[in-house]
Design a protein around this motif. Structure first.
Motif, PDB file in Angstrom:
ATOM      1  N   HIS A  96       0.794  -1.231   0.000  1.00 51.26           N
ATOM      2  CA  HIS A  96       0.000   0.000   0.000  1.00 51.26           C
ATOM      3  C   HIS A  96       0.826   1.281   0.000  1.00 51.26           C
ATOM      4  O   HIS A  96       0.271   2.366  -0.189  1.00 51.26           O
ATOM      5  CB  HIS A  96      -0.936   0.015   1.210  1.00 51.26           C
ATOM      6  N   LYS A  97       2.108   1.173   0.276  1.00 52.08           N
ATOM      7  CA  LYS A  97       2.969   2.368   0.346  1.00 52.08           C
ATOM      8  C   LYS A  97       2.375   3.412   1.293  1.00 52.08           C
ATOM      9  O   LYS A  97       2.367   4.603   1.006  1.00 52.08           O
ATOM     10  CB  LYS A  97       3.201   2.954  -1.049  1.00 52.08           C
ATOM     11  N   SER A  98       1.859   2.943   2.440  1.00 55.65           N
ATOM     12  CA  SER A  98       1.190   3.839   3.383  1.00 55.65           C
ATOM     13  C   SER A  98       2.173   4.584   4.282  1.00 55.65           C
ATOM     14  O   SER A  98       1.771   5.470   5.031  1.00 55.65           O
ATOM     15  CB  SER A  98       0.199   3.051   4.242  1.00 55.65           C
ATOM     16  N   TYR A  99       3.425   4.215   4.227  1.00 59.10           N
ATOM     17  CA  TYR A  99       4.490   4.963   4.905  1.00 59.10           C
ATOM     18  C   TYR A  99       5.796   4.631   4.200  1.00 59.10           C
ATOM     19  O   TYR A  99       5.835   3.758   3.318  1.00 59.10           O
ATOM     20  CB  TYR A  99       4.555   4.616   6.400  1.00 59.10           C
ATOM     21  N   LYS A 100       6.837   5.331   4.553  1.00 59.15           N
ATOM     22  CA  LYS A 100       8.155   5.070   3.977  1.00 59.15           C
ATOM     23  C   LYS A 100       9.101   4.588   5.066  1.00 59.15           C
ATOM     24  O   LYS A 100       8.926   4.921   6.244  1.00 59.15           O
ATOM     25  CB  LYS A 100       8.711   6.342   3.316  1.00 59.15           C
ATOM     26  N   ALA A 101      10.080   3.809   4.683  1.00 57.80           N
ATOM     27  CA  ALA A 101      11.034   3.257   5.646  1.00 57.80           C
ATOM     28  C   ALA A 101      12.444   3.372   5.102  1.00 57.80           C
ATOM     29  O   ALA A 101      12.672   3.222   3.897  1.00 57.80           O
ATOM     30  CB  ALA A 101      10.702   1.796   5.944  1.00 57.80           C
ATOM     31  N   ARG A 102      13.368   3.648   5.994  1.00 54.42           N
ATOM     32  CA  ARG A 102      14.767   3.734   5.603  1.00 54.42           C
ATOM     33  C   ARG A 102      15.328   2.327   5.380  1.00 54.42           C
ATOM     34  O   ARG A 102      14.740   1.333   5.806  1.00 54.42           O
ATOM     35  CB  ARG A 102      15.566   4.510   6.638  1.00 54.42           C
ATOM     36  N   ALA A 103      16.465   2.258   4.713  1.00 55.15           N
ATOM     37  CA  ALA A 103      17.016   0.969   4.282  1.00 55.15           C
ATOM     38  C   ALA A 103      17.183  -0.047   5.420  1.00 55.15           C
ATOM     39  O   ALA A 103      16.837  -1.222   5.235  1.00 55.15           O
ATOM     40  CB  ALA A 103      18.336   1.190   3.556  1.00 55.15           C
ATOM     41  N   PRO A 104      17.711   0.345   6.603  1.00 51.78           N
ATOM     42  CA  PRO A 104      17.856  -0.667   7.668  1.00 51.78           C
ATOM     43  C   PRO A 104      16.534  -1.315   8.059  1.00 51.78           C
ATOM     44  O   PRO A 104      16.458  -2.535   8.235  1.00 51.78           O
ATOM     45  CB  PRO A 104      18.456   0.129   8.836  1.00 51.78           C
ATOM     46  N   LEU A 105      15.468  -0.517   8.185  1.00 53.22           N
ATOM     47  CA  LEU A 105      14.160  -1.071   8.528  1.00 53.22           C
ATOM     48  C   LEU A 105      13.615  -1.915   7.386  1.00 53.22           C
ATOM     49  O   LEU A 105      13.057  -2.997   7.611  1.00 53.22           O
ATOM     50  CB  LEU A 105      13.174   0.048   8.868  1.00 53.22           C
ATOM     51  N   ARG A 106      13.768  -1.471   6.172  1.00 51.25           N
ATOM     52  CA  ARG A 106      13.276  -2.239   5.026  1.00 51.25           C
ATOM     53  C   ARG A 106      13.972  -3.589   4.933  1.00 51.25           C
ATOM     54  O   ARG A 106      13.332  -4.615   4.662  1.00 51.25           O
ATOM     55  CB  ARG A 106      13.459  -1.437   3.734  1.00 51.25           C
ATOM     56  N   PHE A 107      15.267  -3.608   5.199  1.00 52.82           N
ATOM     57  CA  PHE A 107      16.015  -4.871   5.174  1.00 52.82           C
ATOM     58  C   PHE A 107      15.554  -5.789   6.307  1.00 52.82           C
ATOM     59  O   PHE A 107      15.358  -6.999   6.106  1.00 52.82           O
ATOM     60  CB  PHE A 107      17.511  -4.599   5.303  1.00 52.82           C
ATOM     61  N   PHE A 108      15.359  -5.219   7.497  1.00 53.83           N
ATOM     62  CA  PHE A 108      14.899  -5.991   8.647  1.00 53.83           C
ATOM     63  C   PHE A 108      13.507  -6.560   8.379  1.00 53.83           C
ATOM     64  O   PHE A 108      13.222  -7.728   8.672  1.00 53.83           O
ATOM     65  CB  PHE A 108      14.891  -5.097   9.889  1.00 53.83           C
ATOM     66  N   LEU A 109      12.621  -5.761   7.788  1.00 50.16           N
ATOM     67  CA  LEU A 109      11.274  -6.228   7.460  1.00 50.16           C
ATOM     68  C   LEU A 109      11.313  -7.329   6.402  1.00 50.16           C
ATOM     69  O   LEU A 109      10.488  -8.247   6.423  1.00 50.16           O
ATOM     70  CB  LEU A 109      10.415  -5.069   6.971  1.00 50.16           C
ATOM     71  N   ALA A 110      12.272  -7.259   5.497  1.00 48.02           N
ATOM     72  CA  ALA A 110      12.411  -8.311   4.485  1.00 48.02           C
ATOM     73  C   ALA A 110      12.791  -9.635   5.133  1.00 48.02           C
ATOM     74  O   ALA A 110      12.316 -10.708   4.727  1.00 48.02           O
ATOM     75  CB  ALA A 110      13.457  -7.905   3.446  1.00 48.02           C
TER      76      ALA A 110
END
Length: 327
Positions: A96-110
């Motif tokens: 949904h792209k309802s918020y944005k996340a920086r690379a460390p969080l995006r990697f952790f979420l992956a």
């Protein structure tokens, strides 16, 4: 508390933008057949895997009295860990792209998403966008109008209706393909999934407090994974069939408290389908919404930003115009 500088968005269509496990591009219905008259073709591989998984989960219940209490706590923690990879990751961030996340969080979420084993981020988000765009039609991967069983698990056990692929191909997924973390996870999904969904949750109890690998595997891996799947599926089934519709009585998705609790905040489904880009998926912010709490915490440490929130006035006007009067 919600972040102070959330981005306010205007009211959205009830059929906005985007679920799930064991997606396969070649799983489609016999051509030119609809659900009512279709020659339904069963995918026996998936049937066997689901029977084995649920049988293993039932057996795992008998091991609870024989296992270390720390293993119970670890299983619950890992359930929440993996769930965030779906709810805060694949769902709210990427689909949904309802918020944005920086690379460390995006990697952790992956990584958390791989622990959930509900397909890689790209496949999950692609299915979910199709679900929102064509909700409760033949193009919806888990069309609830075909009944509870189909919406919950049956859609994974039969070949997909051709409309799912045909209409899904018209949507834009370029943002997902352009995301290097999404594509990294897709490339290494199988080893990441095996490590994070099965090996790590089994090894930690054995190594740190002497739990048997047998108990750890069936409780922290199999039972935890099976419950996680059913919690996600409950959004497609229970929350599309039963509950109140205070925001839009014309659509199937409903507010369902049981789903909210089991799916860590995803049961405010009438709200979510009415305002799909709202990062909290409810008008109540973090209340009864562990995923929103997680995203807010990430905001306060600088990892999440540009959260989209539907203005309260817009919500109230929508309730008056199309709601069922339940709240």
């Amino acid at each position: 508390m919600a972040p102070r500088n959330v981005i306010q968005t205007e009211e959205e269509s009830p059929r906005g933008v985007v679920e799930e496990v064991l997606h396969s591009d070649n799983m489609s219905f016999d051509e030119h057949t609809g659900p009512g008259k279709a020659n339904v073709r069963i995918v026996w591989r998936n049937v066997i895997l689901m029977v084995l998984l649920h049988g293993g989960a039932l057996y795992a219940l008998t091991l609870i009295p024989k296992s270390h209490p720390f293993t119970w706590v670890w299983s619950v923690f890992y359930y929440l860990f993996a769930a965030m990879g779906i709810t805060a990751g694949a769902h709210r961030l990427w689909a949904h792209k309802s918020y944005k996340a920086r690379a460390p969080l995006r990697f952790f979420l992956a990584l958390m998403n791989a622990a959930a084993f509900q397909n890689d981020i790209l496949d999950w988000s692609r299915d979910h966008r199709v679900h929102h765009k064509y909700s409760e039609t033949d193009a919806d991967p888990h069309n609830a109008k075909r009944g509870f069983f189909f919406a919950h698990i049956g859609w994974l056990l039969v070949r997909k209706h051709p409309n799912v692929m045909e209409k899904g191909s018209r949507l834009d997924f370029s943002d997902l393909y352009a995301d290097k973390i999404v594509m990294f996870q897709r490339r290494f999904y199988i080893p990441l999934m095996i490590l994070l969904c099965f090996i790590i949750p089994s090894v930690v109890p054995w190594y740190f407090w002497g739990e048997s690998l047998w108990n750890a595997y069936f409780l922290a891996a199999i039972l935890r994974y099976c419950i996680g799947l059913n919690a996600t599926w409950s959004v497609n089934s229970f929350a599309h069939l039963w509950g109140t519709r205070p925001y839009d009585k014309r659509i199937n998705p409903a507010e369902n408290l049981g789903v909210t609790l089991s799916a860590v905040g995803e049961g405010f489904h009438n709200y979510h389908h009415t305002f799909p880009s709202d990062y909290s998926t409810s008008e109540y912010g973090w209340h009864l919404n562990i995923t929103t709490v997680f995203i807010n915490c990430m905001y306060y440490i600088g990892q999440a930003y540009d959260m989209k929130k539907t203005p309260a006035k817009v919500v109230q006007l929508r309730k008056l115009r199309t709601g069922d009067g339940s709240s």
